[in-house]
Design a protein around this motif. Structure first.
Motif, PDB file in Angstrom:
ATOM      1  N   UNK A  27      -1.514   1.736  16.150  1.00 23.99           N
ATOM      2  CA  UNK A  27      -1.589   2.643  15.005  1.00 23.99           C
ATOM      3  C   UNK A  27      -2.018   1.869  13.768  1.00 23.99           C
ATOM      4  N   UNK A  28      -2.823   2.492  12.904  1.00 29.03           N
ATOM      5  CA  UNK A  28      -3.214   1.835  11.653  1.00 29.03           C
ATOM      6  C   UNK A  28      -2.053   1.825  10.669  1.00 29.03           C
ATOM      7  N   UNK A  29      -2.088   0.859   9.766  1.00 32.71           N
ATOM      8  CA  UNK A  29      -1.025   0.732   8.772  1.00 32.71           C
ATOM      9  C   UNK A  29      -1.588   0.072   7.521  1.00 32.71           C
ATOM     10  N   UNK A  30      -0.797   0.066   6.467  1.00 35.27           N
ATOM     11  CA  UNK A  30      -1.135  -0.643   5.231  1.00 35.27           C
ATOM     12  C   UNK A  30       0.113  -1.360   4.744  1.00 35.27           C
ATOM     13  N   UNK A  31      -0.043  -2.667   4.452  1.00 39.97           N
ATOM     14  CA  UNK A  31       1.088  -3.416   3.899  1.00 39.97           C
ATOM     15  C   UNK A  31       0.917  -3.519   2.396  1.00 39.97           C
ATOM     16  N   UNK A  32       1.912  -3.048   1.649  1.00 41.74           N
ATOM     17  CA  UNK A  32       1.901  -3.094   0.190  1.00 41.74           C
ATOM     18  C   UNK A  32       2.831  -4.221  -0.253  1.00 41.74           C
ATOM     19  N   UNK A  35       5.258   6.914   9.181  1.00 42.61           N
ATOM     20  CA  UNK A  35       6.537   6.412   8.675  1.00 42.61           C
ATOM     21  C   UNK A  35       6.257   5.305   7.665  1.00 42.61           C
ATOM     22  N   UNK A  36       7.220   5.049   6.798  1.00 46.48           N
ATOM     23  CA  UNK A  36       7.148   3.926   5.870  1.00 46.48           C
ATOM     24  C   UNK A  36       8.373   3.051   6.077  1.00 46.48           C
ATOM     25  N   UNK A  37       8.124   1.757   6.321  1.00 48.84           N
ATOM     26  CA  UNK A  37       9.202   0.807   6.576  1.00 48.84           C
ATOM     27  C   UNK A  37       9.353  -0.139   5.384  1.00 48.84           C
ATOM     28  N   UNK A  38      10.586  -0.307   4.928  1.00 49.85           N
ATOM     29  CA  UNK A  38      10.892  -1.221   3.824  1.00 49.85           C
ATOM     30  C   UNK A  38      11.397  -2.541   4.399  1.00 49.85           C
ATOM     31  N   UNK A  39      10.663  -3.646   4.108  1.00 46.68           N
ATOM     32  CA  UNK A  39      11.093  -4.954   4.583  1.00 46.68           C
ATOM     33  C   UNK A  39      12.364  -5.399   3.880  1.00 46.68           C
ATOM     34  N   UNK A  56       3.281   0.934   5.462  1.00 49.21           N
ATOM     35  CA  UNK A  56       3.026   2.361   5.639  1.00 49.21           C
ATOM     36  C   UNK A  56       2.234   2.565   6.934  1.00 49.21           C
ATOM     37  N   UNK A  57       2.790   3.280   7.870  1.00 45.19           N
ATOM     38  CA  UNK A  57       2.137   3.570   9.141  1.00 45.19           C
ATOM     39  C   UNK A  57       1.705   5.028   9.130  1.00 45.19           C
ATOM     40  N   UNK A 113      -3.083  -5.748  -3.836  1.00 44.23           N
ATOM     41  CA  UNK A 113      -1.777  -5.862  -3.195  1.00 44.23           C
ATOM     42  C   UNK A 113      -1.628  -5.062  -1.924  1.00 44.23           C
ATOM     43  N   UNK A 114      -2.639  -4.244  -1.587  1.00 47.83           N
ATOM     44  CA  UNK A 114      -2.593  -3.426  -0.365  1.00 47.83           C
ATOM     45  C   UNK A 114      -3.527  -4.021   0.690  1.00 47.83           C
ATOM     46  N   UNK A 115      -2.982  -4.327   1.852  1.00 46.02           N
ATOM     47  CA  UNK A 115      -3.758  -4.947   2.928  1.00 46.02           C
ATOM     48  C   UNK A 115      -3.798  -4.041   4.145  1.00 46.02           C
ATOM     49  N   UNK A 116      -4.997  -3.643   4.610  1.00 46.37           N
ATOM     50  CA  UNK A 116      -5.097  -2.856   5.848  1.00 46.37           C
ATOM     51  C   UNK A 116      -4.536  -3.643   7.029  1.00 46.37           C
ATOM     52  N   UNK A 117      -3.828  -2.963   7.894  1.00 42.99           N
ATOM     53  CA  UNK A 117      -3.185  -3.621   9.028  1.00 42.99           C
ATOM     54  C   UNK A 117      -3.127  -2.665  10.209  1.00 42.99           C
ATOM     55  N   UNK A 118      -2.542  -3.143  11.282  1.00 45.13           N
ATOM     56  CA  UNK A 118      -2.310  -2.282  12.444  1.00 45.13           C
ATOM     57  C   UNK A 118      -1.107  -2.805  13.203  1.00 45.13           C
TER      58      UNK A 118
END
Length: 204
Positions: free
Chosen positions: A150-155, A190-194, A162-163, A122-127
Motif C-alpha cells: 500500500x502507498x503511504x506518506x511519512x510526515x 489509516x494514520x499511524x503516530x510514531x 499516512x497510509x 517534510x513529506x516523503x512518499x513511501x510504501x
C-alpha cells in the motif's frame, strides 16, 4: 545558422536535465533517528489516530473497519535506496465487516517500509510492502488472506505515517456470504503516530 540552432538546442536540453536533477534527487536517501544517521536499527511503536473507527478497508462489494491499530518494528538509520524499516508485528482491534461480522486481522509476515520519492516540505512518499495477513471470523463465518503493498506518506513534521490507497488483493476466501471474493482488490486507510523513538527525518 544550422550550427547555432543545434548549439541552442543542446544547451536547452542540458538546462532541462539540470532542472530535472534539482527537482528530483532520487536515491539514495539518508534516514536519521534523533539527528543521527549512524548506529543500528531503532525500535519504535505506532498507534492509529482519529475519531474512530481509525482504519477503513474497502473492497468492491463490502467495507469493514477497525476501531484502532498498533504496530511495532524498527527504523534503520543510514543511506538507503528504498527500505528504511520494518513492521514486525501489529494488532488490530474491533474489526467488523458486512452484517456486523467480526473480522480480526492477523499479520503473518514482516512488512517492509520503503521510500518511493523525495522529501518535499517534510513529506516523503513511501510504501508498506511484503504485506501478508489473515482474516478469520471466530465463528467460522468468513475467512480470507490479504497480500500486496500500500502507498503511504511519512510526515516528519508530525512523525505520522499516512497510509491511503490500493495495492492489496484478497485470496483463499471461505464463506463470507459473497461479500469478499478471490482476486478482489482492497484499499487500506489509516494514520499511524510514531512513538517510543527519537524523531525520524529523511533527507534527499
Amino acid at each position: 545558422m544550422k550550427l547555432r540552432r543545434q548549439s541552442l538546442s543542446m544547451a536547452s536540453a542540458a538546462a532541462l536535465v539540470l532542472i530535472g536533477s534539482a527537482a528530483y534527487a532520487g536515491p539514495p536517501w539518508t534516514v536519521s533517528v534523533g539527528g543521527s544517521s549512524a548506529g543500528g536499527p531503532a525500535d519504535y511503536t505506532a498507534s492509529t489516530i482519529g475519531d474512530g473507527p481509525d482504519i477503513a478497508v474497502t473492497v468492491p462489494k463490502a467495507d469493514f473497519t477497525c476501531e484502532a491499530g498498533t504496530t511495532l518494528g524498527s527504523i534503520a538509520p543510514g543511506s538507503t535506496a528504498a527500505a528504511i524499516g520494518r513492521i514486525a508485528g501489529s494488532t488490530f482491534t474491533d474489526c467488523f465487516g458486512p452484517f456486523g461480522i467480526e473480522l480480526p486481522i492477523r499479520q503473518t509476515s514482516v512488512w517492509d517500509i520503503n521510500i518511493t520519492g523525495d522529501n518535499v516540505g517534510g513529506a516523503t512518499p513511501a510504501s508498506i510492502g511484503n504485506i501478508t495477513a489473515h482474516v478469520e471470523n471466530p465463528d467460522g463465518l468468513c475467512e480470507f488472506d490479504i497480500t500486496g503493498s500500500v502507498p503511504a506518506t511519512f510526515d516528519e513534521n508530525t512523525q505520522q505515517l499516512h497510509v491511503d490507497g490500493g495495492g492489496l488483493t484478497i485470496s483463499n476466501v471461505s464463506g463470507c456470504f459473497g461479500a469478499f471474493g478471490n482476486g478482489n482488490p482492497m484499499t487500506f486507510e489509516a494514520t499511524f503516530q510514531l512513538a517510543d523513538v527519537a524523531p525520524v527525518t529523511i533527507t534527499n
